[in-house]
Design an enzyme around this catalytic site. Structure first.
Site, PDB file in Angstrom:
ATOM      1  N   SER A  85      42.341  68.956  48.625  1.00 46.37           N
ATOM      2  CA  SER A  85      42.299  67.683  49.354  1.00 46.37           C
ATOM      3  C   SER A  85      43.568  67.361  50.118  1.00 46.37           C
ATOM      4  O   SER A  85      43.588  66.389  50.890  1.00 46.37           O
ATOM      5  CB  SER A  85      42.019  66.548  48.374  1.00 46.37           C
ATOM      6  OG  SER A  85      40.830  66.829  47.671  1.00 46.37           O
ATOM      7  N   ASP A 144      30.372  65.765  45.630  1.00 44.94           N
ATOM      8  CA  ASP A 144      31.639  65.057  45.629  1.00 44.94           C
ATOM      9  C   ASP A 144      32.231  65.192  44.242  1.00 44.94           C
ATOM     10  O   ASP A 144      31.516  65.408  43.267  1.00 44.94           O
ATOM     11  CB  ASP A 144      31.419  63.580  45.963  1.00 44.94           C
ATOM     12  CG  ASP A 144      32.708  62.888  46.328  1.00 44.94           C
ATOM     13  OD1 ASP A 144      32.935  62.669  47.543  1.00 44.94           O
ATOM     14  OD2 ASP A 144      33.513  62.587  45.402  1.00 44.94           O
ATOM     15  N   HIS A 152      31.080  57.466  46.343  1.00 46.69           N
ATOM     16  CA  HIS A 152      32.069  56.419  46.614  1.00 46.69           C
ATOM     17  C   HIS A 152      31.457  55.207  47.296  1.00 46.69           C
ATOM     18  O   HIS A 152      32.176  54.293  47.661  1.00 46.69           O
ATOM     19  CB  HIS A 152      33.188  56.966  47.496  1.00 46.69           C
ATOM     20  CG  HIS A 152      34.000  58.019  46.804  1.00 46.69           C
ATOM     21  ND1 HIS A 152      35.090  57.736  46.022  1.00 46.69           N
ATOM     22  CD2 HIS A 152      33.874  59.365  46.766  1.00 46.69           C
ATOM     23  CE1 HIS A 152      35.606  58.852  45.528  1.00 46.69           C
ATOM     24  NE2 HIS A 152      34.862  59.861  45.981  1.00 46.69           N
ATOM     25  N   CYS A 193      37.522  61.075  49.249  1.00 47.87           N
ATOM     26  CA  CYS A 193      36.078  61.259  49.238  1.00 47.87           C
ATOM     27  C   CYS A 193      35.704  62.588  49.888  1.00 47.87           C
ATOM     28  O   CYS A 193      36.004  62.831  51.048  1.00 47.87           O
ATOM     29  CB  CYS A 193      35.422  60.100  49.998  1.00 47.87           C
ATOM     30  SG  CYS A 193      33.662  60.355  50.265  1.00 47.87           S
ATOM     31  N   ASP A 253      28.208  57.236  50.822  1.00 53.29           N
ATOM     32  CA  ASP A 253      28.384  58.466  50.049  1.00 53.29           C
ATOM     33  C   ASP A 253      27.579  58.386  48.766  1.00 53.29           C
ATOM     34  O   ASP A 253      27.929  57.628  47.857  1.00 53.29           O
ATOM     35  CB  ASP A 253      29.878  58.653  49.724  1.00 53.29           C
ATOM     36  CG  ASP A 253      30.086  59.720  48.661  1.00 53.29           C
ATOM     37  OD1 ASP A 253      29.232  60.636  48.526  1.00 53.29           O
ATOM     38  OD2 ASP A 253      31.128  59.647  47.970  1.00 53.29           O
TER      39      ASP A 253
END
Lengths: 379, 623
Positions: free
Chosen positions: B327, B366, B372, B385, B351
């Site tokens: 990330s 995810d 999220h 996310c 999401d």
């Protein structure tokens, strides 16, 4: 015979008396002059070779003094007496060689020295002198040229000490001893065909000797001769350094005490076996030539004495001693300049070493005796 | 006898003997002439050659090795210095009884079997007579004294002083300063023999290697007259050596030590860069090793221990460790998406915790199974996310992601002044065709959008990305050295990435919210900072996709399969001064394990540089 002739003159003049005096005290003035000139030359080189340590020169002088006394004493001994009794010296030498086998001191892996408490010496030095004299005494009594039987016995006389010296092991000295014996045989007139036969036999057996009789270090020394570069730091080192010393001397030399090879210790054994390299480096080719001329004069004078000798014994003995001296000179100078393998042979009258100087002077004593010998009357 | 001689023909005998004597005289004459020729050949014809050889013998050119340059940190703290070292040598030709001498030495000081073995080997090897042979190196003062008292018993034994490299920080700088070691055969074959005459060591890694030619200096010479034993009698001429250049590094030793201590027993790497200059302030790969071990030849046992250690202390993770960036790439890819128009700042999406490519059944999950909820760019970065970035990546396409990513410094070396840097992988269609001989699948793009799949980056590259984000597009090649002698090492700006200021603002704000927002993944760490704000991004990178049915009995192995914790950050947000990347191997969570170390770097830096924070307040109030 010129000397005899002089003596037969009815009245002696001054010129004719002088030789008579020399004869009476049994001295050959020319030989003596040459010997002392060479000795003095050698001492100056020795001083330089021993790093300016006067101790070596002093000791060499002491031995030269002792040697001179021995020379004068021996010169007085009647040669007939020598011829009769020299075998005792020979037997004593052989006895000591056998003694060395059992009680000898081991130096560098070889038993060569006999330590008698007071002095230590190499019995092979005694043999070097005793063997040619004994052989000359033996053959001098025979009809010459010697018969095969006498040649055979002569070879046995040579072989016994030679074998004892080989097992020490000291191949170099042994070969020299054999050579001195062969010279006696040569001068005694042994027929040419025997020499050729022996030569062929030697050539034929040489490979066997190489393979089985030589020690590794002896083979190494011979191989080193052919390719000194192969082992630059080992046995090749000595020969390379001595050749550099000789070659860098040039015509003029680097000057007395100025040899960098010897003064900076690159040269091994510089005051003993390799001393000619010091001479060559510092005195140049001129110095070497001078030494060669001096030696040649000594040798020629020696051969002249032999030529003039009154008896077969004195003729054979003196010739053998002269030629042995020549072999020493030749082997040493050839070895140091890389023509022959390294064997422990000193340069006569120049190398430091008491025993060899003493035996050298004793040999000169015999030569003096031969030079001044009264003719033995034929009865 | 007399009877016999009566019958002898004395005239004939004399005649034969005389002939033989004449022959002998001739033989002697010829032989002496031969000797004269031989000496003439050596002395006259070969004079030049032997004269030269003799001079070579006498005069030796002895190289005098220069003193190696010292290495300092930015505050003048010594990181590499030269210390006198005593070594014990023997001249075998001067030793009378080798066994007894070795025994005496062995009683006085410690002789290891390795010392004795090396000594024996050197004795056997071809060598010049009278040349000293090394028996033991690195004697301490007490050992020198113990040998000195016995000197009269130890003929041929000598103690020699050399300068050897010493690293006072032992293992703290081993991966960045590196170390020197004995020149090996391969190096010997390549280097200039003249330059290295008398020098026995060479920089093997790190700064020591990269600046080897500067640190070396230039060799001096002495023309000396020696004897055959190699003893110097006098110096004929002397040319002094030039010491090597001293090098001042950008590193801050306090920061370096603090960071390595903070990592403790964890395997990992931290790279801290000065945002203004690209200076490398700290570069840590943990565990390190004692660089001093290598200086005069590391023992086999020590080396094997380092080599087979499960934590791989010799492995420079900061430069050579290639990790999936995870990330940490999100701010970067977010910017690319905005810049490419794939998303707008106001774009938001729902999401559900799962993402499907059109027409495919394979789910992309995810990290938060329940999703999220409604997500825009700020939330997507702050809460990390995945689904949002799957969508963004899908819309942007791999070509734009990879060409921008490449310009940000991913997939190629940063050009740092340290050797051995790895390139990492910024995957693209061409790369995949070349490396895997496969076409690029849409699913590959989805994996790449969250820094997984084929993507690999080194901690150094990630720190460089953080600097580029902080500088809003300036790509700087990081530099460890600041000054070599009197020459400053210039700061190279490699590239500038043009992007709208609003887009930079948005991405930076997203990173600030990671630390300080209510959904921020690293808010636990961010909230602890009271006098400055930072921008960061955490990641938890998958090490290995766990295969079904594998038995995990070995706990240690299991730990090595856990996810890596990653973190990049810069601070202060408004006037960035320092950027950092942190990787803690198998630590599971970037936000909880790696972020605190980043904060420690900032705190430590600002504690010593309070002016950096004052500037921030000025800048904050200015617009």
């Amino acid at each position: 015979m010129p000397l005899d002739f002089v003596r037969k003159l009815p009245d002696g003049s001054v010129q004719q008396k002088a030789p008579e005096l020399w004869n009476r005290i049994h001295i050959d003035p020319l030989l003596m002059l040459l010997v002392y000139a060479t000795l003095a030359y050698g001492l100056s080189v020795l001083y330089s070779a021993s790093d300016g340590q006067i101790g070596y020169v002093k000791r060499q002088l002491v031995y030269a003094g002792l040697g001179s006394v021995a020379m004068l004493v021996i010169a007085q001994i009647p040669l007939a007496f020598v011829q009769r009794w020299v075998w005792l010296m020979f037997l004593g030498g052989v006895g000591m060689l056998i003694g060395v086998m059992f009680f000898g001191t081991t130096v560098n892996g070889a038993k060569r020295w006999l330590d008698l408490g007071v002095i230590a010496f190499q019995p092979s030095e005694v043999i070097k002198l005793a063997l040619p004299l004994t052989l000359a005494a033996y053959l001098g009594r025979r009809q010459l040229p010697p018969s095969l039987k006498h040649i055979f016995f002569s070879l046995i006389i040579v072989a016994i000490p030679a074998a004892l010296i080989v097992v020490q092991p000291d191949l170099g000295t042994s070969l020299l001893v054999v050579c001195s014996g062969l010279v006696v045989l040569f001068v005694s007139g042994v027929k040419w065909r025997y020499w050729f036969g022996a030569g062929l036999l030697a050539l034929g057996t040489a490979p066997l000797v190489w393979q089985f009789a030589l020690h590794d270090y002896q083979r190494g020394r011979i191989l080193t001769l052919f390719n000194p570069e192969a082992d630059r730091l080992g046995s090749g080192w000595n020969i390379i350094q001595s050749m550099i010393a000789i070659g860098s001397g040039g015509m003029e030399g680097k000057g007395w005490l100025g040899g960098t090879q010897s003064q900076l210790d690159f040269l091994p054994e510089s005051h003993t076996d390799f001393i000619i390299a010091v001479l060559a480096e510092e005195m140049g080719f001129r110095g070497v030539a001078l030494l060669l001329v001096l030696y040649f004069c000594i040798l020629a004078r020696g051969l002249w004495i032999s030529y003039q000798a009154k008896t077969p014994f004195s003729r054979l003995a003196s010739a053998a001693l002269v030629v042995t001296l020549f072999i020493y000179i030749f082997v040493n100078m050839a070895m140091v300049s890389g023509l022959l393998p390294v064997v422990g042979v000193p340069l006569p009258l120049v190398s430091y070493g008491g025993t060899s100087l003493l035996s050298l002077f004793m040999a000169f004593g015999i030569l003096m005796a031969v030079a001044t010998e009264e003719p033995r009357l034929n009865r | 006898m007399l009877e016999e001689s009566l019958f002898r023909d004395e005239r004939r005998e004399r005649q034969i003997s005389s002939n033989r004597l004449h022959l002998l005289l001739l033989l002697i004459l010829v032989a002496m002439a031969g000797l004269a020729l031989r000496y003439h050949y050596l002395q006259i014809e070969q004079f030049e050659r032997f004269s030269t050889l003799s001079e070579d013998n006498r005069v030796h050119v002895r190289a005098v090795a220069p003193t190696r340059g010292l290495i300092f940190d930015r505050n003048g703290v010594v990181l590499a210095e030269n210390q006198p070292s005593y070594s014990l040598t023997l001249v075998p030709e001067h030793v009378q009884d080798m066994q007894q001498t070795l025994q005496l030495i062995g009683d006085a000081i410690e002789l290891s079997p390795a010392d004795l073995e090396r000594f024996e080997n050197q004795l056997q090897a071809p060598r010049r007579p009278f040349e000293p042979v090394l028996l033991r190196s690195k004697l301490n003062e007490e050992e020198v004294a113990r040998i000195a008292v016995q000197e009269f018993l130890l003929l041929g034994v000598d103690i020699k002083v050399d300068l050897i490299r010493h690293y006072p920080f032992d293992d703290y700088f081993s991966h960045v300063v590196g170390y020197v070691g004995r020149i090996n055969d391969r190096e010997q074959a390549q280097l200039d023999r003249e330059l290295y005459a008398g020098t026995h060591v060479i920089g093997k890694t790190g700064i020591e290697r990269n600046y080897q030619s500067d640190l070396l200096g230039s060799v001096g010479y002495e023309y000396v007259e020696t004897d055959a034993r190699g003893n110097v009698l006098r110096v004929l001429e002397r040319e002094h050596p030039q010491p090597g250049e001293n090098i001042w590094l950008n590193l801050d030793s306090r920061l370096q030590v603090a960071v390595q201590d903070a990592l403790g027993d964890e395997r990992g790497a931290v790279v801290a860069l000065d945002v203004q200059t690209g200076d490398v302030l700290a570069l840590v790969s943990n565990p390190g090793f004692d660089a001093n071990l290598f200086v005069s030849g590391i023992s086999t046992s020590d080396y094997n221990e380092l080599l087979h250690n499960i934590d791989k202390p010799l492995f420079n993770r900061a430069l050579q460790g290639q990790y999936p960036p995870g990330s940490t790439v999100k701010p970067l890819f977010g910017l690319i998406g905005l810049q490419e128009g794939a998303v707008t700042p106001s774009f938001s999406m729902h999401d559900p915790g799962i993402f499907y490519l059109e027409g495919q059944e394979r789910p992309f999950r995810d990290w938060k199974p329940e999703g999220h909820g409604e997500v825009d760019m700020l939330v997507a970065i702050a809460a990390s996310c995945d689904t949002y970035f799957y969508e963004l990546g899908y819309r942007t396409g791999i070509d734009a992601l990879s060409s921008y990513g490449y310009r940000f410094g991913l997939g190629h070396v940063t050009g740092i002044d340290l050797p051995g840097e790895e390139e990492g992988i910024m995957p693209s269609r061409i790369w995949k065709q070349g490396a895997r001989s496969e076409p690029w699948y849409p699913g590959d793009t989805i994996n790449a959008s969250i820094g997984q799949g084929f993507m690999l980056a080194t901690p150094l590259q990630l720190a460089q990305v953080a600097v580029t984000l902080a500088r809003r597009g300036d790509v700087i090649s990081p530099q460890v050295a600041n000054r070599v002698g009197d020459n400053p090492v210039p700061m190279p700006v490699v590239d500038h990435i043009q992007a709208n200021p609003e887009n930079w603002d948005l991405v930076t704000e997203g990173m600030r919210l990671v630390m300080h927002g209510e959904h921020g993944t690293a808010r636990a760490t961010g909230n602890l900072a009271n006098n400055y704000q930072m921008a960061g991004k955490s990641a938890t990178a998958q090490v290995i996709s766990v295969a079904q049915g594998v038995d995990y009995d070995d706990l240690e192995l299991e730990k090595h399969l856990r996810d890596h914790a990653l973190f990049i950050a810069f601070a202060p947000v408004d006037n960035p001064q320092i950027a950092v990347s942190v990787i803690v191997e198998n630590a599971e969570s970037g936000s909880s394990e790696a972020a605190p170390i980043a904060k420690l770097v900032f705190d430590s830096w600002f504690a010593h540089h309070p002016e950096a924070l004052q500037q921030q307040t000025q800048v904050t109030h200015a617009p």
